[in-house]
Design an enzyme around this catalytic site. Structure first.
Site, PDB file in Angstrom:
ATOM      1  N   GLU A 169       2.407   4.667  -5.401  1.00  0.00           N
ATOM      2  CA  GLU A 169       1.868   5.473  -4.288  1.00  0.00           C
ATOM      3  C   GLU A 169       0.247   6.350  -5.299  1.00  0.00           C
ATOM      4  O   GLU A 169       1.477   6.876  -6.008  1.00  0.00           O
ATOM      5  CB  GLU A 169       2.503   6.214  -3.419  1.00  0.00           C
ATOM      6  N   ASN A 182      -5.151   2.962   0.029  1.00  0.00           N
ATOM      7  CA  ASN A 182      -5.232   3.758  -0.921  1.00  0.00           C
ATOM      8  C   ASN A 182      -5.455   3.419  -2.453  1.00  0.00           C
ATOM      9  O   ASN A 182      -5.101   4.648  -3.131  1.00  0.00           O
ATOM     10  CB  ASN A 182      -3.911   5.422  -0.552  1.00  0.00           C
ATOM     11  N   HIS A 230      -2.667   1.925  -3.244  1.00  0.00           N
ATOM     12  CA  HIS A 230      -1.195   1.893  -3.591  1.00  0.00           C
ATOM     13  C   HIS A 230      -1.473   0.191  -4.259  1.00  0.00           C
ATOM     14  O   HIS A 230      -1.853  -0.489  -3.771  1.00  0.00           O
ATOM     15  CB  HIS A 230      -0.268   1.836  -3.129  1.00  0.00           C
ATOM     16  N   ASP A 281       8.189  -5.631  -3.518  1.00  0.00           N
ATOM     17  CA  ASP A 281       9.525  -3.892  -3.558  1.00  0.00           C
ATOM     18  C   ASP A 281       9.972  -5.134  -2.469  1.00  0.00           C
ATOM     19  O   ASP A 281       9.419  -5.730  -1.920  1.00  0.00           O
ATOM     20  CB  ASP A 281       7.873  -3.150  -3.257  1.00  0.00           C
TER      21      ASP A 281
HETATM   22  C1  GLP Z   1       2.506  -3.090   1.386  1.00  0.00           C
HETATM   23  C2  GLP Z   1       2.519  -3.647   0.659  1.00  0.00           C
HETATM   24  C3  GLP Z   1       1.894  -3.876  -0.477  1.00  0.00           C
HETATM   25  C4  GLP Z   1       0.862  -4.904  -0.055  1.00  0.00           C
HETATM   26  C5  GLP Z   1       0.193  -3.383   1.235  1.00  0.00           C
HETATM   27  C6  GLP Z   1      -1.132  -3.551   2.011  1.00  0.00           C
HETATM   28  O1  GLP Z   1       2.371  -1.548   1.953  1.00  0.00           O
HETATM   29  N1  GLP Z   1       3.911  -2.857   0.270  1.00  0.00           N
HETATM   30  O2  GLP Z   1       2.363  -5.007  -1.428  1.00  0.00           O
HETATM   31  O3  GLP Z   1      -0.403  -4.859  -0.601  1.00  0.00           O
HETATM   32  O4  GLP Z   1       1.515  -3.421   2.163  1.00  0.00           O
HETATM   33  O5  GLP Z   1      -0.663  -4.521   3.010  1.00  0.00           O
HETATM   34  P1  GLP Z   1      -1.856  -5.506   3.615  1.00  0.00           P
HETATM   35  O6  GLP Z   1      -2.404  -7.090   2.717  1.00  0.00           O
HETATM   36  O7  GLP Z   1      -1.163  -5.906   5.057  1.00  0.00           O
HETATM   37  O8  GLP Z   1      -2.798  -4.440   3.753  1.00  0.00           O
END
Ligand code: GLP
Length: 240
Positions: free
Chosen positions: A143, A136, A138, A67
């Site tokens: 989402e 959440n 995602h 993404d």
């Molecule tokens: C973002 C990314 C996700 C990732 C998420 C969790 O939203 N788009 O791909 O998994 O963050 O982030 P973190 O690893 O910092 O908790």
């Protein structure tokens, strides 16, 4: 779905890196699906170390990231392209022209999404897709919603995600409210999926991956329908 519970973040990162390294050794021309966020940083660090030590090479590897924020320029220091360059690509022997991140400035995001999915398919699909998870549930930026998308698409971020990701920006108001993300179908096409989760605030997600139900309102639960998923988490994420 297989679960590996590690004592801590470092152990989790090394276990994740070993799975990627084993693929690079058995299939040097592999396609990796990569993720951003703070969770895989330790794994990328270990992969950098292994590359420097000559244990693995990325020279024939192709990558597709999950993404990118929208709209955000690739050289913005919070873009996922910048993140990948900084955490991995700039430090290993990869051919950068074979690394792909959705274009956060695409004029036509729908066309960008369709072209991205076609490129993944033309490359032979992803061998291992790395995933972090949002608090959440995602994955990528899919989402919680009543219905999820199959292909790569432009999406709006939930307030929960904007809040969680605001720690990387000067203020919450600076966090883009949209992103281009691989869809659930794009992710599920990967031959193997490697999920990393660390810390107590991911317990909700792990808990919901352990039961026998799936819901679009916790997108990570859909991974239960994939035949080859490994979840590597630390004890804090597992026990809460
Ligand atoms: C973002 C990314 C996700 C990732 C998420 C969790 O939203 N788009 O791909 O998994 O963050 O982030 P973190 O690893 O910092 O908790």
């Amino acid at each position: 779905m297989k679960f590996i519970v590690c004592e801590n973040y470092e152990e989790m990162s090394k276990a994740g890196a070993k799975i990627i390294a084993d693929l690079l050794k058995s299939k040097p021309k592999c396609v990796l699906g990569l993720a951003t966020g703070s969770t895989p940083v330790g794994m990328y660090e270990e992969l950098r170390r292994m590359n420097k030590a000559g244990e693995i090479t990325f020279k024939d590897v192709t990558t597709y990231n999950l993404d990118e924020y929208y709209p955000l320029a690739p050289d913005h220091d919070q873009s996922y392209r910048y993140f990948m360059n900084h955490n991995l690509f700039d430090h290993v022997d990869i051919d950068k022209s074979r690394t792909h991140v959705p274009n956060g400035l695409a004029e036509d995001p729908a066309a960008e999404g369709a072209a991205y999915d076609k490129a993944v398919e033309d490359a032979g699909n992803v061998d291992i897709q790395v995933l972090g998870v949002g608090q959440n549930g995602h994955i990528g930026f899919n989402e919680p919603e009543d219905a999820l998308y199959v292909g790569t698409h432009l999406t709006s971020l939930t307030d929960n995600t904007i809040e969680a990701n605001s720690r990387f920006f000067a203020s919450k108001a600076d966090v883009p409210t949209k992103a281009i993300t691989m869809g659930m179908g794009t992710i599920m096409k990967a031959r193997k999926i490697l999920v990393l989760a660390s810390g107590k605030n991911k317990h909700f997600v792990i808990e919901n991956m352990l039961n026998d139900r799936i819901t679009c309102h916790i997108p990570s639960t859909l991974l239960k329908t994939h035949p080859d998923v490994i979840v590597i988490c630390d004890r804090a994420a597992f026990e809460g």
